[in-house]
Design a protein around this motif. Sequence first.
Motif, mmCIF file in Angstrom:
data_model
loop_
_atom_site.group_PDB
_atom_site.id
_atom_site.type_symbol
_atom_site.label_atom_id
_atom_site.label_comp_id
_atom_site.label_asym_id
_atom_site.label_seq_id
_atom_site.Cartn_x
_atom_site.Cartn_y
_atom_site.Cartn_z
ATOM 1 N N LEU A 165 12.562 44.639 43.190
ATOM 2 C CA LEU A 165 11.554 45.355 43.980
ATOM 3 C C LEU A 165 11.259 46.718 43.360
ATOM 4 N N THR A 166 12.323 47.447 43.038
ATOM 5 C CA THR A 166 12.153 48.824 42.557
ATOM 6 C C THR A 166 11.426 48.843 41.218
ATOM 7 N N ARG A 167 11.823 47.935 40.332
ATOM 8 C CA ARG A 167 11.225 47.951 38.988
ATOM 9 C C ARG A 167 9.751 47.540 39.038
ATOM 10 N N ALA A 168 9.440 46.531 39.840
ATOM 11 C CA ALA A 168 8.032 46.108 39.941
ATOM 12 C C ALA A 168 7.206 47.207 40.606
ATOM 13 N N MET A 169 7.819 47.868 41.601
ATOM 14 C CA MET A 169 7.092 48.919 42.318
ATOM 15 C C MET A 169 6.862 50.136 41.414
ATOM 16 N N ALA A 170 7.817 50.399 40.512
ATOM 17 C CA ALA A 170 7.670 51.547 39.610
ATOM 18 C C ALA A 170 6.366 51.414 38.828
ATOM 19 N N TRP A 171 6.040 50.181 38.441
ATOM 20 C CA TRP A 171 4.800 49.930 37.706
ATOM 21 C C TRP A 171 3.585 50.221 38.591
ATOM 22 N N GLU A 172 3.688 49.802 39.856
ATOM 23 C CA GLU A 172 2.539 49.946 40.765
ATOM 24 C C GLU A 172 2.266 51.388 41.178
ATOM 25 N N VAL A 173 3.337 52.163 41.420
ATOM 26 C CA VAL A 173 3.139 53.445 42.112
ATOM 27 C C VAL A 173 3.129 54.677 41.203
ATOM 28 N N GLY A 174 3.557 54.493 39.948
ATOM 29 C CA GLY A 174 3.670 55.650 39.055
ATOM 30 C C GLY A 174 2.370 56.441 38.931
ATOM 31 N N ARG A 175 1.257 55.712 38.882
ATOM 32 C CA ARG A 175 -0.027 56.409 38.676
ATOM 33 C C ARG A 175 -0.455 57.223 39.886
ATOM 34 N N PHE A 176 0.248 57.039 41.021
ATOM 35 C CA PHE A 176 -0.027 57.873 42.200
ATOM 36 C C PHE A 176 0.942 59.050 42.299
ATOM 37 N N GLY A 177 1.696 59.279 41.244
ATOM 38 C CA GLY A 177 2.650 60.397 41.252
ATOM 39 C C GLY A 177 3.926 60.082 42.011
ATOM 40 N N ILE A 178 4.155 58.780 42.226
ATOM 41 C CA ILE A 178 5.364 58.378 42.968
ATOM 42 C C ILE A 178 6.370 57.792 41.979
ATOM 43 N N ARG A 179 7.607 58.286 42.066
ATOM 44 C CA ARG A 179 8.672 57.756 41.205
ATOM 45 C C ARG A 179 9.558 56.809 42.024
ATOM 46 N N ALA A 180 10.007 55.730 41.389
ATOM 47 C CA ALA A 180 10.882 54.773 42.081
ATOM 48 C C ALA A 180 12.083 54.474 41.197
ATOM 49 N N ASN A 181 13.263 54.642 41.761
ATOM 50 C CA ASN A 181 14.501 54.472 41.001
ATOM 51 C C ASN A 181 15.535 53.744 41.855
ATOM 52 N N VAL A 182 16.535 53.182 41.188
ATOM 53 C CA VAL A 182 17.541 52.419 41.940
ATOM 54 C C VAL A 182 18.945 52.744 41.440
ATOM 55 N N LEU A 183 19.841 52.930 42.389
ATOM 56 C CA LEU A 183 21.246 53.213 42.088
ATOM 57 C C LEU A 183 22.075 51.932 42.233
ATOM 58 N N LEU A 184 23.014 51.749 41.299
ATOM 59 C CA LEU A 184 23.918 50.604 41.381
ATOM 60 C C LEU A 184 25.356 51.122 41.489
ATOM 61 N N PRO A 185 25.798 51.473 42.703
ATOM 62 C CA PRO A 185 27.179 51.951 42.836
ATOM 63 C C PRO A 185 28.164 50.798 42.644
ATOM 64 N N GLY A 186 29.341 51.152 42.129
ATOM 65 C CA GLY A 186 30.454 50.187 42.085
ATOM 66 C C GLY A 186 31.154 50.224 43.442
ATOM 67 N N TYR A 187 32.481 50.371 43.427
ATOM 68 C CA TYR A 187 33.220 50.437 44.703
ATOM 69 C C TYR A 187 33.376 51.890 45.104
ATOM 70 N N ILE A 188 32.874 52.220 46.288
ATOM 71 C CA ILE A 188 32.833 53.599 46.777
ATOM 72 C C ILE A 188 33.601 53.661 48.100
ATOM 73 N N GLN A 189 34.397 54.724 48.273
ATOM 74 C CA GLN A 189 35.203 54.867 49.507
ATOM 75 C C GLN A 189 34.316 55.183 50.711
ATOM 76 N N THR A 190 34.055 54.168 51.515
ATOM 77 C CA THR A 190 33.302 54.357 52.769
ATOM 78 C C THR A 190 33.848 53.321 53.758
ATOM 79 N N ASP A 191 33.264 53.274 54.942
ATOM 80 C CA ASP A 191 33.663 52.236 55.920
ATOM 81 C C ASP A 191 33.539 50.835 55.311
ATOM 82 N N MET A 192 32.540 50.681 54.419
ATOM 83 C CA MET A 192 32.268 49.354 53.850
ATOM 84 C C MET A 192 33.430 48.818 53.015
ATOM 85 N N THR A 193 34.190 49.717 52.412
ATOM 86 C CA THR A 193 35.280 49.262 51.525
ATOM 87 C C THR A 193 36.658 49.541 52.131
#
Length: 244
Positions: A165-193
């Motif tokens: 989603l993010t990569r395809a959207m980056a192509w669509e929205v860049g020309r409107f001055g919108i940046r789209a990026n995505v984070l890929l966390p590994g294992y992070i200390q939160t309730d989830m882990t």
Amino acid sequence: MNSLVGKRCTITGGSRGIGLAIARLFAAEGAACTLIGRNMESLTSAKESLEQNHDTQIHDIASFDVSLVNGWEKLMADTKKENIDILVNAAGISQNSFLFKTSTPDIDKLVATNLMGTIWGCKNIVPRMMRQRNGCIINVSSLLASHGGRGSTVYAASKAGVVGLTRAMAWEVGRFGIRANVLLPGYIQTDMTKGMDENGELSALIPMGRLGLAEEVAEAALFLAKSSYAHNCVLNIDGGLSAT
Ligand SMILES: NC(=O)c1ccc[n+]([C@@H]2O[C@H](COP(=O)([O-])OP(=O)(O)OC[C@H]3O[C@@H](n4cnc5c(N)ncnc54)[C@H](OP(=O)(O)O)[C@@H]3O)[C@@H](O)[C@H]2O)c1
């Protein structure tokens, strides 16, 4: 690097964990944050914690399920005069079951929350950013989007969808001055882990020898928010686990 002073930031999953750590850091950098989650009590205490430290900005909360598009539509109607400069899609739920043992409602809920919740957020907020001709979207995926992991098939599929989603959207929205990026966390200390590394076996698999902190993911999000040429970044933040 841009400052976040005066920026309005919407953060799903902002009541706890990675989303709250991002809200804290963005508020410290001068942003005003709207935190989204389902539980009103944890949203209220998250907002109070932001205001205790950063009382110069007006922070807000909105309680709804990100997987339901009408929650997003109501948010847009309620805030129609406001700019939204930064959207962080961090709301998510995890899975711990083999695919053949995962119930149909649980599969639906994983995809609806992790993938559809992110799609609805982007679909609703991008037009506002287009109106402003400025904006920054930071989606929170997972290392499991690109690496295998036992008991996480549907989670991994939903998070791989967030990368696509993010990569395809980056192509669509860049020309409107919108940046789209995505984070890929590994294992992070939160309730989830919680409870996943009690005997240290998980830490032993990670080159850095430990789970990450939500604050460390927030630093990566801050880089993406501030760097005006960061667009279509797929950023691992995993203590080196992706190298193994
Ligand atoms: N922790 C990790 O190791 C890790 C690794 C990779 C990626 N991630 C991703 O990072 C993001 C944050 O994870 P975390 O570890 O911070 O999890 P967390 O501590 O369990 O927090 C999850 C957040 O998402 C919200 N949320 C969940 N379902 C929601 C829904 N349907 N609608 C609205 N809000 C919802 C929760 O609030 P309510 O429960 O009140 O709704 C909470 O604020 C997730 O997308 C997760 O998949 C985490």
